[in-house]
Design a protein around this motif. Structure first.
Motif, short mmCIF file in Angstrom:
data_model
loop_
_atom_site.label_atom_id
_atom_site.label_comp_id
_atom_site.label_asym_id
_atom_site.label_seq_id
_atom_site.Cartn_x
_atom_site.Cartn_y
_atom_site.Cartn_z
N ALA A 1 10.06 23.75 -6.15
CA ALA A 1 11.07 24.81 -6.22
C ALA A 1 10.50 26.08 -5.61
O ALA A 1 10.65 26.34 -4.43
N HIS A 2 9.77 26.83 -6.43
CA HIS A 2 9.27 28.12 -5.97
C HIS A 2 8.08 27.98 -5.01
O HIS A 2 7.91 28.80 -4.10
N ALA A 3 7.27 26.96 -5.23
CA ALA A 3 6.06 26.77 -4.42
C ALA A 3 5.66 25.30 -4.50
O ALA A 3 6.04 24.61 -5.45
N PRO A 4 4.89 24.80 -3.52
CA PRO A 4 4.51 23.38 -3.57
C PRO A 4 3.74 23.04 -4.84
O PRO A 4 2.86 23.79 -5.26
N GLY A 5 4.10 21.94 -5.46
CA GLY A 5 3.38 21.49 -6.67
C GLY A 5 3.61 22.38 -7.87
O GLY A 5 2.82 22.37 -8.81
N HIS A 6 4.70 23.17 -7.85
CA HIS A 6 5.01 24.05 -9.00
C HIS A 6 5.21 23.20 -10.25
O HIS A 6 5.84 22.14 -10.19
N ALA A 7 4.68 23.65 -11.37
CA ALA A 7 4.85 22.90 -12.62
C ALA A 7 5.22 23.83 -13.75
O ALA A 7 4.62 24.90 -13.91
N ALA A 8 6.21 23.42 -14.53
CA ALA A 8 6.45 24.05 -15.82
C ALA A 8 5.69 23.22 -16.84
O ALA A 8 5.40 22.05 -16.61
N THR B 1 -8.93 22.27 -10.16
CA THR B 1 -9.20 20.83 -10.24
C THR B 1 -7.87 20.09 -10.22
O THR B 1 -7.02 20.33 -11.08
N ALA B 2 -7.70 19.21 -9.24
CA ALA B 2 -6.43 18.49 -9.10
C ALA B 2 -6.29 17.46 -10.21
O ALA B 2 -7.21 16.69 -10.46
N LEU B 3 -5.14 17.45 -10.86
CA LEU B 3 -4.81 16.33 -11.74
C LEU B 3 -4.19 15.26 -10.86
O LEU B 3 -3.44 15.59 -9.93
N PRO B 4 -4.49 13.97 -11.13
CA PRO B 4 -3.91 12.93 -10.28
C PRO B 4 -2.39 13.05 -10.24
O PRO B 4 -1.76 13.42 -11.24
N ALA B 5 -1.80 12.77 -9.07
CA ALA B 5 -0.36 12.87 -8.92
C ALA B 5 0.33 12.09 -10.04
O ALA B 5 -0.09 10.98 -10.38
N ALA C 1 -1.74 17.91 -8.31
CA ALA C 1 -2.45 17.50 -7.09
C ALA C 1 -1.94 18.30 -5.90
O ALA C 1 -2.70 18.76 -5.05
N ARG C 2 -0.63 18.49 -5.87
CA ARG C 2 -0.03 19.21 -4.75
C ARG C 2 -0.39 20.70 -4.75
O ARG C 2 -0.60 21.29 -3.71
N CYS C 3 -0.47 21.26 -5.94
CA CYS C 3 -0.90 22.66 -6.06
C CYS C 3 -2.33 22.79 -5.56
O CYS C 3 -2.64 23.65 -4.72
N ALA C 4 -3.21 21.90 -6.04
CA ALA C 4 -4.63 21.98 -5.66
C ALA C 4 -4.80 21.79 -4.15
O ALA C 4 -5.60 22.49 -3.52
N ALA C 5 -4.05 20.84 -3.59
CA ALA C 5 -4.17 20.59 -2.15
C ALA C 5 -3.71 21.81 -1.35
O ALA C 5 -4.31 22.18 -0.33
N THR C 6 -2.64 22.45 -1.83
CA THR C 6 -2.12 23.64 -1.14
C THR C 6 -3.14 24.77 -1.17
O THR C 6 -3.38 25.45 -0.17
N VAL C 7 -3.78 24.94 -2.34
CA VAL C 7 -4.79 26.00 -2.47
C VAL C 7 -5.97 25.70 -1.56
O VAL C 7 -6.49 26.59 -0.86
N ARG C 8 -6.41 24.44 -1.55
CA ARG C 8 -7.55 24.06 -0.72
C ARG C 8 -7.24 24.39 0.75
O ARG C 8 -8.07 24.93 1.47
N VAL D 1 -11.30 26.02 -23.20
CA VAL D 1 -11.77 24.66 -22.89
C VAL D 1 -11.02 24.06 -21.70
O VAL D 1 -11.46 23.05 -21.14
N ALA D 2 -9.90 24.66 -21.32
CA ALA D 2 -9.19 24.19 -20.13
C ALA D 2 -8.31 25.32 -19.61
O ALA D 2 -7.83 26.16 -20.38
N GLY D 3 -8.13 25.34 -18.29
CA GLY D 3 -7.22 26.28 -17.67
C GLY D 3 -6.13 25.52 -16.93
O GLY D 3 -6.25 24.30 -16.71
N PHE D 4 -5.06 26.21 -16.59
CA PHE D 4 -4.01 25.58 -15.78
C PHE D 4 -3.34 26.66 -14.95
O PHE D 4 -3.00 27.73 -15.46
N SER D 5 -3.13 26.37 -13.67
CA SER D 5 -2.35 27.27 -12.80
C SER D 5 -1.02 26.59 -12.51
O SER D 5 -0.98 25.46 -12.02
N THR D 6 0.07 27.30 -12.79
CA THR D 6 1.39 26.68 -12.62
C THR D 6 1.75 26.46 -11.16
O THR D 6 2.56 25.60 -10.86
#
Ligand SMILES: [Zn+2]
Length: 278
Positions: A148-155, A125-129, A84-91, A57-62
């Motif tokens: 840290a490792h990449a822009p918009g990295h999230a644990a 899909t970007a989550l709002p900052a 948001a930062r991860c999504a912008a970087t991918v775009r 029902v949902a995915g997430f890329s760290t």
């Protein structure tokens, strides 16, 4: 094959760089974090899920590295979130029409050439900052974003289950890999990220790195300390006494020493440049 690591939390381990996909059971289906790498592995995961009557029902890329941005048609059409930062970087990456071809060319040099489906790569899909939790009907999943490792990295911290999904940090096999392209101060960024993870460490029973072995409660602080010691040694230009590099590296992981040498060289160059007046 899915392996349970906590109540309602399972992992699917790839043959490629011991990548961990994480499945979290919710009320109406599962959350799938960093789905996997090879076509047959993601198909197997999709199969395991449908056999147990679950849908995604949902995915997430760290973070925005190709090995965390993949998807398989059989996993369905759920929204695939990222910061948001991860999504912008991918775009940004994918606005270059040659981007996928370059990833494919890079893969040709690996043992998984031709095994990685790139057609659904990076549809994030970007989550709002500043979004604090993943929007879904399941256990609360706190987003711990940092640079840290990449822009918009999230644990991700699955609070009720005591599981910390660390993205590409806190690995028992990979040393910290700094964001030397994007960040103004990659060392300080990494140390700040480790402090954020330390802030929840007391409530963590299971740590799942993006690559490597799942660790228990005793491993959380130990891995934070090991990563911090590595980063501090890099900062001081010292050779880190780290079990993940040199002769103590696990068989098959000797290349991590090359990763270390590469980033030590780049940091040294960066310091020289910064020290040059004008
Ligand atoms: Zn990775």
């Amino acid at each position: 094959m899915l392996r349970q690591v906590a109540d309602g939390v399972l992992i699917h381990e790839s043959e490629f760089v011991q990548s961990n996909a994480v499945v979290v059971h919710g009320r109406a289906g599962v959350l799938l974090i960093d789905p996997g790498v090879q076509d047959h592995e993601m198909a197997c995961l999709a199969n395991d899920l449908s056999d147990s009557g679950q849908t995604v029902v949902a995915g997430f890329s760290t973070h925005p590295d190709w090995d965390h941005l993949l998807w398989h048609a059989e996993l369905g059409a759920a929204p695939r979130y990222g910061t948001a930062r991860c999504a912008a970087t991918v775009r940004d990456q994918l606005s270059d029409p040659g981007a996928k071809a370059r990833i494919a060319a890079h893969l040709l040099e690996t043992e998984i050439a031709g095994q990685v489906p790139l057609d659904l790569l990076g549809l994030i899909t970007a989550l709002p900052a500043g979004t604090a939790r993943i929007p879904w009907d399941g256990p609360r999943v706190r987003i711990i974003e940092h640079q840290a490792h990449a822009p918009g990295h999230a644990a991700l911290f699955i609070e009720e289950r005591g599981v910390l999904v660390a993205g590409d940090m806190l690995s028992d096999v990979l040393v910290p890999m700094l964001d030397l392209d994007g960040a103004a101060d990659p060392i300080e960024d990494y140390l700040a990220a480790l402090r954020l993870l330390e802030g929840v460490a007391g409530d963590v029973d299971v740590v799942v790195p993006g690559h490597g072995s799942v660790g228990g409660a005793d491993q959380v602080r130990a891995r934070i300390e090991l990563d911090r010691a590595y980063v501090l040694a890099l900062r001081e230009g010292q050779v880190p006494g780290d079990p993940r590099i040199g002769p103590s590296a696990k068989p098959g992981w000797e290349w991590v020493s090359d990763v270390h040498d590469g980033q030590a060289r780049r940091l040294a160059r960066r310091n020289e440049r910064d020290a040059t007046p004008g």
